[in-house]
Write a protein that holds these residues in place. Structure first.
Motif, short mmCIF file in Angstrom:
data_model
loop_
_atom_site.label_atom_id
_atom_site.label_comp_id
_atom_site.label_asym_id
_atom_site.label_seq_id
_atom_site.Cartn_x
_atom_site.Cartn_y
_atom_site.Cartn_z
N ASP A 2 0.82 -1.21 0.00
CA ASP A 2 0.00 0.00 0.00
C ASP A 2 0.85 1.26 0.00
OD1 ASP A 2 -2.18 -1.71 2.24
OD2 ASP A 2 -2.52 -1.36 0.10
N THR A 3 2.16 1.11 0.12
CA THR A 3 3.06 2.26 0.11
C THR A 3 2.99 3.00 -1.21
OG1 THR A 3 4.58 1.28 1.72
CG2 THR A 3 5.46 2.98 0.26
N ARG B 67 -2.11 17.53 -4.39
CA ARG B 67 -0.67 17.30 -4.59
C ARG B 67 -0.21 15.98 -4.01
NH1 ARG B 67 2.37 23.15 -3.79
NH2 ARG B 67 1.25 24.25 -5.43
N GLY B 68 -1.06 15.33 -3.25
CA GLY B 68 -0.73 14.01 -2.74
C GLY B 68 -0.17 14.02 -1.34
N THR B 69 -0.30 12.87 -0.69
CA THR B 69 0.25 12.67 0.64
C THR B 69 0.90 11.30 0.67
OG1 THR B 69 -0.23 12.72 3.02
CG2 THR B 69 -1.92 11.77 1.60
N GLN B 70 2.10 11.23 1.23
CA GLN B 70 2.87 9.99 1.23
C GLN B 70 2.37 9.04 2.31
OE1 GLN B 70 5.65 8.96 -0.78
NE2 GLN B 70 5.24 7.01 0.26
N VAL B 71 2.17 7.80 1.93
CA VAL B 71 1.86 6.73 2.87
C VAL B 71 2.95 5.68 2.74
CG1 VAL B 71 0.27 4.84 3.41
CG2 VAL B 71 -0.63 7.12 2.84
N THR B 72 3.59 5.38 3.85
CA THR B 72 4.65 4.38 3.87
C THR B 72 4.31 3.33 4.91
OG1 THR B 72 6.31 6.03 3.24
CG2 THR B 72 7.11 3.97 4.16
N VAL B 73 4.29 2.08 4.48
CA VAL B 73 3.96 0.98 5.37
C VAL B 73 5.17 0.09 5.52
CG1 VAL B 73 2.37 -0.92 5.85
CG2 VAL B 73 1.57 1.08 4.56
N SER B 74 5.63 -0.08 6.73
CA SER B 74 6.80 -0.91 6.99
C SER B 74 6.38 -2.31 7.39
CB SER B 74 7.63 -0.29 8.10
OG SER B 74 6.89 -0.24 9.30
#
Length: 127
Positions: free
Chosen positions: A90-91, A119-126
């Motif tokens: 999902d990152t 403009r978007g927003t970052q999603v980072t899944v570890s």
């Protein structure tokens, strides 16, 4: 015309949750069908979820069904994307989009059907 601003992105662990919001910095979401898209590095911008202006008809890409929920609060002029059971896949950068629909219960899944983009927003899944 409407200008969209996403918020709520960040870092989450696999299995966790995030809620994205999309609100206008100019104009209003009133009368617009809304969508969420995402783009991972080197890949195309893909449809995630959509919602109609009236009756809140929704649609989702297959891989997020049962995990993500799109909603809107027309009184608050905001659209949300609740993301649960996140996975590293999902990152991506998540984008909010708006379009004037041809009918009140219409929604759109095609990237090129939308007129306005945030403009978007970052999603980072570890993992």
């Amino acid at each position: 015309q409407v200008q969209l601003v996403e918020s709520g992105g960040g870092l989450a662990q696999a299995g966790g949750s995030l809620r994205l919001s999309c609100a206008p910095s100019e104009g209003t979401l009133s009368g617009y069908a809304m969508g969420w898209f995402r783009q991972a590095p080197g890949l195309e911008r893909d449809f995630v979820a959509a919602i109609s202006w009236s009756d809140y008809v929704t649609d989702y890409r297959e891989s997020v069904k049962g995990r993500f929920t799109i909603s809107r609060d027309n009184a608050k002029d905001t659209v949300y994307l609740q993301m649960n059971f996140l996975t590293p896949e999902d990152t991506a950068v998540y984008y909010c989009a708006a379009v004037r629909p041809v009918c009140a219960t219409c929604y759109y899944t095609g990237r090129y059907e939308y007129t306005y983009w945030g403009r978007g927003t970052q999603v980072t899944v570890s993992s």
